[in-house]
Design a protein around this motif. Sequence first.
Motif, PDB file in Angstrom:
ATOM      1  N   ALA A 105      20.501 -27.003   1.660  1.00  0.00           N
ATOM      2  CA  ALA A 105      20.967 -25.489   2.749  1.00  0.00           C
ATOM      3  C   ALA A 105      20.251 -25.795   4.300  1.00  0.00           C
ATOM      4  CB  ALA A 105      20.515 -24.624   2.591  1.00  0.00           C
ATOM      5  N   GLU A 106      20.729 -25.199   5.123  1.00  0.00           N
ATOM      6  CA  GLU A 106      20.532 -25.221   6.419  1.00  0.00           C
ATOM      7  C   GLU A 106      19.162 -24.616   6.815  1.00  0.00           C
ATOM      8  OE1 GLU A 106      22.265 -24.285  11.084  1.00  0.00           O
ATOM      9  OE2 GLU A 106      23.097 -23.694   8.986  1.00  0.00           O
ATOM     10  N   PRO A 107      18.374 -25.803   6.731  1.00  0.00           N
ATOM     11  CA  PRO A 107      16.770 -25.367   7.206  1.00  0.00           C
ATOM     12  C   PRO A 107      16.498 -24.886   8.218  1.00  0.00           C
ATOM     13  CG  PRO A 107      17.047 -27.985   8.084  1.00  0.00           C
ATOM     14  CD  PRO A 107      18.337 -27.279   7.142  1.00  0.00           C
ATOM     15  N   ARG A 108      15.730 -23.637   8.256  1.00  0.00           N
ATOM     16  CA  ARG A 108      14.649 -22.701   9.462  1.00  0.00           C
ATOM     17  C   ARG A 108      13.866 -23.905  10.479  1.00  0.00           C
ATOM     18  NH1 ARG A 108      13.110 -17.374   7.299  1.00  0.00           N
ATOM     19  NH2 ARG A 108      15.036 -16.601   5.861  1.00  0.00           N
ATOM     20  N   VAL A 109      14.220 -24.907  11.278  1.00  0.00           N
ATOM     21  CA  VAL A 109      13.575 -25.365  12.441  1.00  0.00           C
ATOM     22  C   VAL A 109      13.815 -25.505  13.626  1.00  0.00           C
ATOM     23  CG1 VAL A 109      14.296 -27.932  10.489  1.00  0.00           C
ATOM     24  CG2 VAL A 109      15.780 -26.952  12.509  1.00  0.00           C
ATOM     25  N   TRP A 110      13.260 -26.099  14.410  1.00  0.00           N
ATOM     26  CA  TRP A 110      13.331 -25.414  16.028  1.00  0.00           C
ATOM     27  C   TRP A 110      14.134 -26.148  16.649  1.00  0.00           C
ATOM     28  CZ3 TRP A 110      10.456 -28.845  13.040  1.00  0.00           C
ATOM     29  CH2 TRP A 110      10.955 -30.235  13.705  1.00  0.00           C
ATOM     30  N   PRO A 111      15.027 -24.953  17.244  1.00  0.00           N
ATOM     31  CA  PRO A 111      16.099 -25.337  18.036  1.00  0.00           C
ATOM     32  C   PRO A 111      15.655 -26.825  18.609  1.00  0.00           C
ATOM     33  CG  PRO A 111      15.529 -23.099  18.997  1.00  0.00           C
ATOM     34  CD  PRO A 111      14.268 -23.918  18.228  1.00  0.00           C
ATOM     35  N   ARG A 112      16.929 -27.606  19.863  1.00  0.00           N
ATOM     36  CA  ARG A 112      16.368 -29.440  19.728  1.00  0.00           C
ATOM     37  C   ARG A 112      16.864 -28.730  20.688  1.00  0.00           C
ATOM     38  NH1 ARG A 112      20.152 -34.136  18.924  1.00  0.00           N
ATOM     39  NH2 ARG A 112      20.591 -33.828  20.925  1.00  0.00           N
TER      40      ARG A 112
ATOM     41  N   ARG B 238       8.034 -33.558  -2.120  1.00  0.00           N
ATOM     42  CA  ARG B 238       8.637 -32.457  -1.393  1.00  0.00           C
ATOM     43  C   ARG B 238       8.291 -32.091  -0.030  1.00  0.00           C
ATOM     44  NH1 ARG B 238      13.247 -29.394  -4.566  1.00  0.00           N
ATOM     45  NH2 ARG B 238      14.166 -31.522  -5.300  1.00  0.00           N
ATOM     46  N   PRO B 239       8.673 -32.361   0.957  1.00  0.00           N
ATOM     47  CA  PRO B 239       8.228 -31.571   2.379  1.00  0.00           C
ATOM     48  C   PRO B 239       8.476 -30.419   2.752  1.00  0.00           C
ATOM     49  CG  PRO B 239       9.879 -33.505   2.785  1.00  0.00           C
ATOM     50  CD  PRO B 239      10.191 -33.339   1.153  1.00  0.00           C
ATOM     51  N   GLN B 240       7.463 -29.583   2.904  1.00  0.00           N
ATOM     52  CA  GLN B 240       7.080 -27.984   2.873  1.00  0.00           C
ATOM     53  C   GLN B 240       7.874 -28.222   4.249  1.00  0.00           C
ATOM     54  OE1 GLN B 240       2.683 -27.521   4.104  1.00  0.00           O
ATOM     55  NE2 GLN B 240       2.684 -27.751   1.962  1.00  0.00           N
ATOM     56  N   ARG B 241       8.798 -26.570   4.132  1.00  0.00           N
ATOM     57  CA  ARG B 241       9.905 -26.107   4.942  1.00  0.00           C
ATOM     58  C   ARG B 241       8.845 -25.722   6.373  1.00  0.00           C
ATOM     59  NH1 ARG B 241      14.112 -25.773   4.320  1.00  0.00           N
ATOM     60  NH2 ARG B 241      14.959 -25.911   1.492  1.00  0.00           N
ATOM     61  N   PRO B 242       9.282 -26.618   7.701  1.00  0.00           N
ATOM     62  CA  PRO B 242       8.494 -25.756   8.629  1.00  0.00           C
ATOM     63  C   PRO B 242       8.984 -23.678   9.080  1.00  0.00           C
ATOM     64  CG  PRO B 242       9.843 -27.233   8.717  1.00  0.00           C
ATOM     65  CD  PRO B 242      10.215 -27.542   7.967  1.00  0.00           C
ATOM     66  N   ARG B 243       7.659 -23.450   9.809  1.00  0.00           N
ATOM     67  CA  ARG B 243       7.358 -22.341   9.552  1.00  0.00           C
ATOM     68  C   ARG B 243       8.413 -21.725  11.729  1.00  0.00           C
ATOM     69  NH1 ARG B 243       2.599 -22.042   7.550  1.00  0.00           N
ATOM     70  NH2 ARG B 243       2.141 -22.180   9.126  1.00  0.00           N
ATOM     71  N   HIS B 244      10.228 -22.348  11.388  1.00  0.00           N
ATOM     72  CA  HIS B 244      10.547 -22.163  12.921  1.00  0.00           C
ATOM     73  C   HIS B 244      11.820 -21.608  12.661  1.00  0.00           C
ATOM     74  CE1 HIS B 244       7.115 -24.834  14.836  1.00  0.00           C
ATOM     75  NE2 HIS B 244       7.367 -25.576  13.562  1.00  0.00           N
ATOM     76  N   ARG B 245      12.501 -21.096  13.594  1.00  0.00           N
ATOM     77  CA  ARG B 245      13.181 -20.134  12.886  1.00  0.00           C
ATOM     78  C   ARG B 245      14.522 -20.797  14.527  1.00  0.00           C
ATOM     79  NH1 ARG B 245      14.290 -16.103   9.793  1.00  0.00           N
ATOM     80  NH2 ARG B 245      12.374 -15.678   8.786  1.00  0.00           N
ATOM     81  N   ARG B 246      15.449 -21.017  14.067  1.00  0.00           N
ATOM     82  CA  ARG B 246      16.792 -21.603  15.402  1.00  0.00           C
ATOM     83  C   ARG B 246      16.934 -20.461  15.848  1.00  0.00           C
ATOM     84  NH1 ARG B 246      20.042 -26.212  14.265  1.00  0.00           N
ATOM     85  NH2 ARG B 246      19.696 -26.457  12.419  1.00  0.00           N
TER      86      ARG B 246
END
Length: 200
Positions: A108-115, A192-200
């Motif tokens: 599922a689309e992860p909550r990661v930092w904007p590139r 399994r990698p932990q999801r980073p606590r960042h939002r787009r």
Amino acid sequence: MAKIILFNKPYGVLSQFTDDRGRPTLADHIKRKGFYAAGRLDFDSEGLLLLTDDGALQHQISHPRQKLPKTYWVQVEGSVDDEALNALRRGVSLKDGLTAPAKARRLAEPRVWPRVPPVRARKSVPTSWLELTIREGRNRQVRRMTAAVGFPTLRLIRMAIGNWQLGALAPGEQRLEEVFVAPGVTSAPARRPQRPRHRR
């Protein structure tokens, strides 16, 4: 005790300390002396890069013979189908030979930092995310694998190397750890990698 730095390498940073073309390097982020990268991450890829002050540990992490699992979150062009996933799991034929089987699943689309800069996606073409784990280290392997099954990579984030995980590190952030290094001992398989606590 050896020391290891877990570093979230930003997009557009070289996995080395010098560059004769003036591009951003590790020297712009890593100020501790005596640390060297254990392996590499492409200029246009992001995520976990390990550096250590211990030569034996550097060899254990980076040598292809150790086959440490490396887990990536991959944004690709198109909606990934079962046929492509199964091909990745079996191994993909590339110009330098057949790859080893990979672990591959939809993500599922992860909550990661904007590139920075943003991914250039075509509005008329959907994108999707994969979690891909490989144990090889060929040049630009993940990008070549997804392209070979019909889904070009748009963004690539390495989330784990062995049992070292990116966790909540933001781009440019680092964490120092101490590890015990015994002869012939390598890190355990990745969880399994932990999801980073960042939002787009």
